[in-house]
Design an enzyme around this catalytic site. Structure first.
Site, PDB file in Angstrom:
ATOM      1  N   ARG A 184      33.871 -56.847  14.610  1.00  0.00           N
ATOM      2  CA  ARG A 184      32.857 -56.396  13.647  1.00  0.00           C
ATOM      3  C   ARG A 184      32.867 -57.325  12.430  1.00  0.00           C
ATOM      4  O   ARG A 184      33.876 -57.423  11.735  1.00  0.00           O
ATOM      5  CB  ARG A 184      33.116 -54.943  13.232  1.00  0.00           C
ATOM      6  CG  ARG A 184      33.021 -53.980  14.403  1.00  0.00           C
ATOM      7  CD  ARG A 184      33.384 -52.561  14.027  1.00  0.00           C
ATOM      8  NE  ARG A 184      32.337 -51.903  13.247  1.00  0.00           N
ATOM      9  CZ  ARG A 184      32.427 -50.642  12.807  1.00  0.00           C
ATOM     10  NH1 ARG A 184      33.521 -49.933  13.067  1.00  0.00           N
ATOM     11  NH2 ARG A 184      31.442 -50.102  12.109  1.00  0.00           N
ATOM     12  N   LYS A 198      32.279 -37.385   7.304  1.00  0.00           N
ATOM     13  CA  LYS A 198      33.268 -38.467   7.346  1.00  0.00           C
ATOM     14  C   LYS A 198      33.042 -39.439   6.199  1.00  0.00           C
ATOM     15  O   LYS A 198      33.979 -39.845   5.512  1.00  0.00           O
ATOM     16  CB  LYS A 198      33.186 -39.211   8.676  1.00  0.00           C
ATOM     17  CG  LYS A 198      34.110 -40.425   8.740  1.00  0.00           C
ATOM     18  CD  LYS A 198      33.718 -41.421   9.804  1.00  0.00           C
ATOM     19  CE  LYS A 198      32.492 -42.206   9.396  1.00  0.00           C
ATOM     20  NZ  LYS A 198      32.200 -43.345  10.285  1.00  0.00           N
ATOM     21  N   SER A 199      31.788 -39.842   6.001  1.00  0.00           N
ATOM     22  CA  SER A 199      31.463 -40.826   4.961  1.00  0.00           C
ATOM     23  C   SER A 199      31.869 -40.328   3.581  1.00  0.00           C
ATOM     24  O   SER A 199      32.415 -41.081   2.775  1.00  0.00           O
ATOM     25  CB  SER A 199      29.963 -41.126   4.958  1.00  0.00           C
ATOM     26  OG  SER A 199      29.561 -41.672   6.186  1.00  0.00           O
ATOM     27  N   ASP A 226      22.760 -43.662  12.557  1.00  0.00           N
ATOM     28  CA  ASP A 226      23.644 -42.865  13.418  1.00  0.00           C
ATOM     29  C   ASP A 226      22.879 -41.736  14.103  1.00  0.00           C
ATOM     30  O   ASP A 226      22.983 -41.538  15.313  1.00  0.00           O
ATOM     31  CB  ASP A 226      24.811 -42.297  12.603  1.00  0.00           C
ATOM     32  CG  ASP A 226      25.816 -43.371  12.214  1.00  0.00           C
ATOM     33  OD1 ASP A 226      25.725 -44.497  12.750  1.00  0.00           O
ATOM     34  OD2 ASP A 226      26.695 -43.097  11.379  1.00  0.00           O
ATOM     35  N   ARG A 244      35.320 -41.560   1.104  1.00  0.00           N
ATOM     36  CA  ARG A 244      35.035 -41.997  -0.267  1.00  0.00           C
ATOM     37  C   ARG A 244      35.733 -41.090  -1.282  1.00  0.00           C
ATOM     38  O   ARG A 244      36.320 -41.557  -2.261  1.00  0.00           O
ATOM     39  CB  ARG A 244      33.520 -41.999  -0.517  1.00  0.00           C
ATOM     40  CG  ARG A 244      32.754 -43.139   0.169  1.00  0.00           C
ATOM     41  CD  ARG A 244      31.254 -42.843   0.143  1.00  0.00           C
ATOM     42  NE  ARG A 244      30.400 -43.928   0.597  1.00  0.00           N
ATOM     43  CZ  ARG A 244      30.140 -44.226   1.872  1.00  0.00           C
ATOM     44  NH1 ARG A 244      30.720 -43.519   2.841  1.00  0.00           N
ATOM     45  NH2 ARG A 244      29.312 -45.219   2.179  1.00  0.00           N
ATOM     46  N   ARG A 294      25.676 -50.730  20.209  1.00  0.00           N
ATOM     47  CA  ARG A 294      25.030 -49.478  20.612  1.00  0.00           C
ATOM     48  C   ARG A 294      23.669 -49.685  21.264  1.00  0.00           C
ATOM     49  O   ARG A 294      23.267 -48.878  22.098  1.00  0.00           O
ATOM     50  CB  ARG A 294      24.918 -48.538  19.401  1.00  0.00           C
ATOM     51  CG  ARG A 294      26.254 -47.950  18.995  1.00  0.00           C
ATOM     52  CD  ARG A 294      26.171 -47.104  17.743  1.00  0.00           C
ATOM     53  NE  ARG A 294      27.410 -46.358  17.535  1.00  0.00           N
ATOM     54  CZ  ARG A 294      27.702 -45.679  16.432  1.00  0.00           C
ATOM     55  NH1 ARG A 294      26.835 -45.660  15.427  1.00  0.00           N
ATOM     56  NH2 ARG A 294      28.845 -45.027  16.324  1.00  0.00           N
TER      57      ARG A 294
END
EC number: 2.5.1.19
Length: 427
Positions: A125, A23-24, A314, A28, A345
């Site tokens: 956030r 995903k990261s 993560d 990008r 979390r």
């Protein structure tokens, strides 16, 4: 009422998992391709909620692209400049932190009139440190609801220069600046104040930027010198490696109830910090083999560990689950930024681990876990957090069932997670 999913006890895991794209890296790569000087063909792209928000934004910006969901590819025609929207616009980005932060920086470069907003959690956030950094470079940004939090109104004006940004809350703020400053009018010096969290994600950003023709010099991740007025140069083709955070669940499953599990798409050559998860499993006793683009894990007796996991925040969540199947106490340290992710979390993991019988101490920036004497069946609240859902699916390896509430939150990054998990399970 959100749908729930009950997973039956799993007796053995064995097999191979071809990982979805990171995903990261996907988000990008999409952004850099869109701003580059020509057409880029991206391979092994991740299609999920988070990446769809980025694609939607590119479409609104007039970027032409052709995606194949079957081939997991996307061909993007670059516009050779920063993204821009000529009319007043509101962009909804859900809870996609990578997309939100990087786009906030890019839209600061041109004269825009954009409201960046998101879901309820995104509005909780903090984004103050990024906004302040962009304002130092001339950006006109205001908060439209709560001070220091999204939504934000962006009117452009960012020209670069001397920028100071805190590294304490999220590395995504620095990543966003590193993507935007090469396109600014002035040369920039970015100074990181306070200790930088999740440093490996900065390595991902620097690696991607270099693949698109831009080099950034830094001094020990505290000072970055960036030449302005540059252009992103398309690499023509770029293959996105597998998602290392997603790999953690399958490797952990093997460590707990293998058999042997092989994940493909990451390995010794990976640019993601979360591949270090495999080394943590090894420290806990699992049998690990690295290849160029694969990792294999086999079960051995597991022991608890006490470790700083700031570099793999993560994947560290998955270690909290492995701790339940390990002998002795496990302490996961330096993870304050768990609190500003898709949910708090630290609090969420503590609550749900206790439900299944673990003894847990929640610190300000650490969690201490003693495994259950006996596992207890529980309905797990996922807090609309994809990683909590994926982690707690592994409780089915304990010999008892587990029920996940709102299990479809995995669509954020891994829509077919449960099918992939089932493919390596025996019951």
């Amino acid at each position: 009422m959100h749908e729930c999913l009950t997973l039956n006890p799993i007796s053995l895991v064995n097999g191979t998992i071809n990982l979805p794209g990171s995903k990261s890296i996907t988000n990008r790569a999409l952004l850099l391709s869109a701003m580059s000087n020509s057409t880029t063909h991206l391979k092994n792209i991740l299609y999920s909620q988070d990446t769809q928000y980025m694609l939607n934004t590119l479409k609104i910006c007039g970027i032409k692209f052709n995606c194949s969901y079957t081939n997991l590819s996307c061909t993007i025609e670059g516009c050779n400049k920063p993204l821009n929207i000529s009319h007043k616009t509101s962009l909804f980005l859900g809870n996609a932190g990578t997309a939100f932060r990087s786009l906030a920086a890019i839209f600061s470069l041109n004269n825009n009139n954009i409201l960046l907003t998101g879901n309820k959690r995104m509005k909780q956030r903090p984004i103050k440190h990024l906004v302040q950094a962009l304002q130092q470079g001339g950006a006109q940004i205001t908060y439209s609801e709560q001070d220091q939090y999204p939504p934000i109104k962006i009117k452009g004006g960012f020209i670069g220069g001397n920028i100071f940004v805190s590294g304490k809350i999220s590395s995504q703020f620095l990543s966003a600046l590193l993507i935007a400053t090469p396109l600014a009018q002035l040369d920039s010096t970015i100074t990181v104040t306070e200790k930088l969290v999740s440093k490996p994600y900065i390595d991902i950003t620097l690696n991607l930027i270099s693949k698109f023709g831009i080099k950034i010099i830094h001094k020990d991740y505290t000072k970055f010198n960036v030449q302005g007025r540059q252009k992103y140069i398309s690499p023509k083709e770029y293959s996105i490696e597998g998602d290392a955070s997603s790999a953690s669940y399958f490797l952990a499953a093997a460590a707990i109830k293998g058999g042997s599990v092989k994940v493909t798409g990451i390995g010794l050559n990976s640019i993601q910090g979360d591949v270090k998860f495999a080394n943590v499993l090894k420290k806990m006793g699992a049998y690990i083999t690295f290849g160029k683009d694969f990792i294999v894990c086999k079960k051995k007796d597991l022991i608890g560990i006490d470790l700083d996991m700031n570099d793999i925040p993560d994947a560290a969540m998955t270690i909290a689950i492995v701790a339940l199947f390990s002998k002795g106490k496990t302490v996961i340290r330096n993870i304050y930024n768990w609190r500003v992710k898709e949910t708090d979390r630290l609090s969420a993991m503590t609550n749900e681990l206790k439900k299944i019988g673990a003894q847990v101490i929640e610190g300000n920036d650490y969690i201490e876990i003693l495994p259950p004497i006996n596992f207890v069946y529980a309905k797990i609240n996922t807090y609309d957090d994809h990683r909590i859902a994926m982690c707690f699916a592994l409780i089915a390896l304990s010999g008892i069932k587990v029920t996940l509430l709102n299990y479809k939150c995995v669509n954020k990054t891994f829509p077919d997670y449960f099918q992939k998990l089932k493919s390596i399970c025996s019951y």
